[in-house]
Write a protein that holds these residues in place. Sequence first.
Motif, PDB file in Angstrom:
ATOM      1  N   THR A 297      26.205  39.601  57.283  1.00 20.40           N
ATOM      2  CA  THR A 297      27.639  39.642  57.557  1.00 20.40           C
ATOM      3  C   THR A 297      27.960  40.696  58.616  1.00 20.40           C
ATOM      4  O   THR A 297      27.409  41.800  58.586  1.00 20.40           O
ATOM      5  CB  THR A 297      28.404  39.974  56.254  1.00 20.40           C
ATOM      6  N   THR A 298      28.855  40.349  59.545  1.00 20.89           N
ATOM      7  CA  THR A 298      29.168  41.270  60.647  1.00 20.89           C
ATOM      8  C   THR A 298      30.686  41.436  60.813  1.00 20.89           C
ATOM      9  O   THR A 298      31.194  41.496  61.938  1.00 20.89           O
ATOM     10  CB  THR A 298      28.564  40.759  61.973  1.00 20.89           C
ATOM     11  N   THR A 299      31.418  41.512  59.698  1.00 20.36           N
ATOM     12  CA  THR A 299      32.884  41.652  59.777  1.00 20.36           C
ATOM     13  C   THR A 299      33.394  43.011  59.288  1.00 20.36           C
ATOM     14  O   THR A 299      34.599  43.221  59.219  1.00 20.36           O
ATOM     15  CB  THR A 299      33.572  40.545  58.952  1.00 20.36           C
ATOM     16  N   ASP A 300      32.501  43.928  58.942  1.00 18.40           N
ATOM     17  CA  ASP A 300      32.918  45.226  58.392  1.00 18.40           C
ATOM     18  C   ASP A 300      33.812  45.972  59.398  1.00 18.40           C
ATOM     19  O   ASP A 300      33.514  46.010  60.588  1.00 18.40           O
ATOM     20  CB  ASP A 300      31.678  46.057  58.066  1.00 18.40           C
ATOM     21  N   ASN A 301      34.903  46.553  58.905  1.00 19.19           N
ATOM     22  CA  ASN A 301      35.741  47.362  59.796  1.00 19.19           C
ATOM     23  C   ASN A 301      36.074  48.722  59.182  1.00 19.19           C
ATOM     24  O   ASN A 301      37.069  49.348  59.517  1.00 19.19           O
ATOM     25  CB  ASN A 301      37.026  46.608  60.184  1.00 19.19           C
ATOM     26  N   GLY A 302      35.209  49.197  58.285  1.00 15.03           N
ATOM     27  CA  GLY A 302      35.393  50.500  57.654  1.00 15.03           C
ATOM     28  C   GLY A 302      34.304  51.484  58.053  1.00 15.03           C
ATOM     29  O   GLY A 302      33.303  51.116  58.664  1.00 15.03           O
TER      30      GLY A 302
ATOM     31  N   ALA B 267      42.774  36.956  55.318  1.00 15.27           N
ATOM     32  CA  ALA B 267      43.098  36.256  54.079  1.00 15.27           C
ATOM     33  C   ALA B 267      44.586  35.961  54.037  1.00 15.27           C
ATOM     34  O   ALA B 267      45.396  36.670  54.659  1.00 15.27           O
ATOM     35  CB  ALA B 267      42.696  37.100  52.868  1.00 15.27           C
ATOM     36  N   ILE B 268      44.947  34.900  53.312  1.00 19.24           N
ATOM     37  CA  ILE B 268      46.341  34.639  52.948  1.00 19.24           C
ATOM     38  C   ILE B 268      46.464  35.014  51.483  1.00 19.24           C
ATOM     39  O   ILE B 268      45.763  34.445  50.637  1.00 19.24           O
ATOM     40  CB  ILE B 268      46.736  33.160  53.158  1.00 19.24           C
ATOM     41  N   ASP B 269      47.313  35.986  51.170  1.00 21.01           N
ATOM     42  CA  ASP B 269      47.386  36.449  49.780  1.00 21.01           C
ATOM     43  C   ASP B 269      48.255  35.520  48.932  1.00 21.01           C
ATOM     44  O   ASP B 269      48.800  34.518  49.423  1.00 21.01           O
ATOM     45  CB  ASP B 269      47.851  37.911  49.717  1.00 21.01           C
ATOM     46  N   ALA B 270      48.377  35.838  47.659  1.00 18.26           N
ATOM     47  CA  ALA B 270      49.096  34.976  46.701  1.00 18.26           C
ATOM     48  C   ALA B 270      50.550  34.756  47.098  1.00 18.26           C
ATOM     49  O   ALA B 270      51.153  33.734  46.755  1.00 18.26           O
ATOM     50  CB  ALA B 270      49.010  35.584  45.304  1.00 18.26           C
ATOM     51  N   GLU B 271      51.142  35.708  47.844  1.00 19.08           N
ATOM     52  CA  GLU B 271      52.546  35.579  48.279  1.00 19.08           C
ATOM     53  C   GLU B 271      52.665  34.912  49.647  1.00 19.08           C
ATOM     54  O   GLU B 271      53.767  34.754  50.170  1.00 19.08           O
ATOM     55  CB  GLU B 271      53.224  36.952  48.348  1.00 19.08           C
ATOM     56  N   GLY B 272      51.534  34.550  50.242  1.00 17.01           N
ATOM     57  CA  GLY B 272      51.574  33.888  51.546  1.00 17.01           C
ATOM     58  C   GLY B 272      51.507  34.824  52.733  1.00 17.01           C
ATOM     59  O   GLY B 272      51.636  34.401  53.882  1.00 17.01           O
ATOM     60  N   HIS B 273      51.261  36.130  52.493  1.00 19.53           N
ATOM     61  CA  HIS B 273      51.147  37.092  53.595  1.00 19.53           C
ATOM     62  C   HIS B 273      49.749  37.043  54.211  1.00 19.53           C
ATOM     63  O   HIS B 273      48.759  36.818  53.514  1.00 19.53           O
ATOM     64  CB  HIS B 273      51.418  38.530  53.104  1.00 19.53           C
ATOM     65  N   THR B 274      49.672  37.302  55.507  1.00 15.64           N
ATOM     66  CA  THR B 274      48.381  37.383  56.189  1.00 15.64           C
ATOM     67  C   THR B 274      47.829  38.801  56.058  1.00 15.64           C
ATOM     68  O   THR B 274      48.503  39.768  56.397  1.00 15.64           O
ATOM     69  CB  THR B 274      48.525  37.020  57.677  1.00 15.64           C
TER      70      THR B 274
ATOM     71  N   LYS C 175      44.670  33.081  48.565  1.00 13.75           N
ATOM     72  CA  LYS C 175      44.795  31.628  48.626  1.00 13.75           C
ATOM     73  C   LYS C 175      43.794  31.035  49.603  1.00 13.75           C
ATOM     74  O   LYS C 175      43.312  29.927  49.418  1.00 13.75           O
ATOM     75  CB  LYS C 175      46.213  31.239  49.105  1.00 13.75           C
ATOM     76  N   GLU C 176      43.536  31.784  50.660  1.00  8.96           N
ATOM     77  CA  GLU C 176      42.667  31.267  51.715  1.00  8.96           C
ATOM     78  C   GLU C 176      41.976  32.414  52.441  1.00  8.96           C
ATOM     79  O   GLU C 176      42.531  33.503  52.561  1.00  8.96           O
ATOM     80  CB  GLU C 176      43.501  30.459  52.716  1.00  8.96           C
ATOM     81  N   LEU C 177      40.751  32.147  52.905  1.00  8.43           N
ATOM     82  CA  LEU C 177      39.998  33.100  53.716  1.00  8.43           C
ATOM     83  C   LEU C 177      39.675  32.462  55.055  1.00  8.43           C
ATOM     84  O   LEU C 177      39.436  31.246  55.134  1.00  8.43           O
ATOM     85  CB  LEU C 177      38.682  33.473  53.023  1.00  8.43           C
ATOM     86  N   MET C 178      39.648  33.271  56.106  1.00 15.47           N
ATOM     87  CA  MET C 178      39.279  32.746  57.416  1.00 15.47           C
ATOM     88  C   MET C 178      38.733  33.888  58.270  1.00 15.47           C
ATOM     89  O   MET C 178      38.833  35.054  57.894  1.00 15.47           O
ATOM     90  CB  MET C 178      40.480  32.091  58.093  1.00 15.47           C
ATOM     91  N   LEU C 179      38.170  33.516  59.407  1.00 15.75           N
ATOM     92  CA  LEU C 179      37.678  34.504  60.365  1.00 15.75           C
ATOM     93  C   LEU C 179      38.560  34.474  61.603  1.00 15.75           C
ATOM     94  O   LEU C 179      39.081  33.413  61.986  1.00 15.75           O
ATOM     95  CB  LEU C 179      36.225  34.195  60.762  1.00 15.75           C
TER      96      LEU C 179
ATOM     97  N   TYR D 110      44.804  41.284  57.230  1.00 16.85           N
ATOM     98  CA  TYR D 110      43.857  41.348  58.345  1.00 16.85           C
ATOM     99  C   TYR D 110      42.835  42.464  58.125  1.00 16.85           C
ATOM    100  O   TYR D 110      43.209  43.605  57.879  1.00 16.85           O
ATOM    101  CB  TYR D 110      44.622  41.587  59.647  1.00 16.85           C
ATOM    102  N   GLY D 111      41.568  42.094  58.212  1.00 17.16           N
ATOM    103  CA  GLY D 111      40.499  43.095  58.163  1.00 17.16           C
ATOM    104  C   GLY D 111      39.885  43.244  56.785  1.00 17.16           C
ATOM    105  O   GLY D 111      40.554  43.157  55.763  1.00 17.16           O
ATOM    106  N   GLU D 112      38.583  43.477  56.793  1.00 19.47           N
ATOM    107  CA  GLU D 112      37.791  43.533  55.552  1.00 19.47           C
ATOM    108  C   GLU D 112      38.286  44.617  54.596  1.00 19.47           C
ATOM    109  O   GLU D 112      38.374  44.410  53.381  1.00 19.47           O
ATOM    110  CB  GLU D 112      36.323  43.766  55.925  1.00 19.47           C
ATOM    111  N   VAL D 113      38.615  45.788  55.131  1.00 23.77           N
ATOM    112  CA  VAL D 113      39.068  46.894  54.282  1.00 23.77           C
ATOM    113  C   VAL D 113      40.322  46.493  53.508  1.00 23.77           C
ATOM    114  O   VAL D 113      40.447  46.758  52.308  1.00 23.77           O
ATOM    115  CB  VAL D 113      39.310  48.161  55.131  1.00 23.77           C
ATOM    116  N   ASN D 114      41.272  45.833  54.177  1.00 24.75           N
ATOM    117  CA  ASN D 114      42.515  45.422  53.518  1.00 24.75           C
ATOM    118  C   ASN D 114      42.290  44.274  52.542  1.00 24.75           C
ATOM    119  O   ASN D 114      42.917  44.223  51.477  1.00 24.75           O
ATOM    120  CB  ASN D 114      43.564  45.025  54.565  1.00 24.75           C
ATOM    121  N   VAL D 115      41.400  43.345  52.880  1.00 25.37           N
ATOM    122  CA  VAL D 115      41.084  42.239  51.960  1.00 25.37           C
ATOM    123  C   VAL D 115      40.483  42.800  50.675  1.00 25.37           C
ATOM    124  O   VAL D 115      40.784  42.332  49.576  1.00 25.37           O
ATOM    125  CB  VAL D 115      40.134  41.214  52.626  1.00 25.37           C
TER     126      VAL D 115
END
Length: 302
Positions: free
Chosen positions: A40-45, A140-147, A162-166, A149-154
């Motif tokens: 995996t190469t998405t780390d931002n921390g 990610a799209i959270d349970a309330e529909g907010h976007t 609800k959904e994950l994407m790159l 952004y970034g691995e640390v926040n996810v």
Amino acid sequence: MRNRTLSDLDRVVALGGGHGLGRVLSSLSFLGSRLTGIVTTTDNGGSTGRIRRSEGGIAWGDLRNCLNQLITEPSVASAMFEYRFGGNGELSGHNLGNLMLKALDHLSVRPLEAINLIRNLLKVEAQLIPMSEQPLDLMAIDAEGHTIYGEVNVDQLKTPPKELMLYPRAHATREAALAIAEADLIVIGPGSFYTSLMPILLLEELTQALRRTPASMVYIDNLGRELSGAAASLSLREKIATMEHYIGKPVLDALIVGPRTEVKDIDDKRVIQTALEAQDIPYRHDRQLLRQALEQVIRPPG
């Protein structure tokens, strides 16, 4: 006909990131060049995130961690690669291995080639492939529909997204898809579910390869409770359903879990439930016990 063992396999591929993938790779390092890690190469921390924010590029931290765990011959080169700066200066907290990989990146060396150069320097036989050679972030799209952004926040989500994407859309490393296509055994996990395992399953070329491969596929569950509230709330069944949803078909043949994991609702997969904890760090997998569990996976049941 005698039972197959791991030593009989021509190609074993392990998917994931962080300490979990490093443990799997080090437990299977006896396979030498027949072992491949797709990382995996998405780390931002941490150090990785600081380098990405100032210099751009892919996240090198998980690749560095895997290389560290595969070093079998301590040397000046390996001590340099593992060195972390102390003090309060600008370099404080940075890992020299991350900076070495980033320097090769600046020299316009392809990320996969940069890893191969360091592998040769450290005498690491197992192959390591970044999931993509393009800079990517987890969204990610959270349970309330907010976007989000970034691995640390996810990682800080309290409930499953609800959904994950790159972001942005990108291609998988060609060699990663090829390794999956040629594998005899594919291992997913252990690791942080949403941030170490799932990003790899969001790249279309890799999920397509996972749908098509004839290889046996095994998921190794975590031993400790996840720090992420969203991931910690998932049952084993929910993790499997999430992975297979993003892959696009039921692909997992077997599961390796610790003795305290609830498995009574798993009736469509082979379950290897056994002691796996390392004596020094209970939530980490013991390398020898993990290897024995993987030997059981490729042995016919009964």
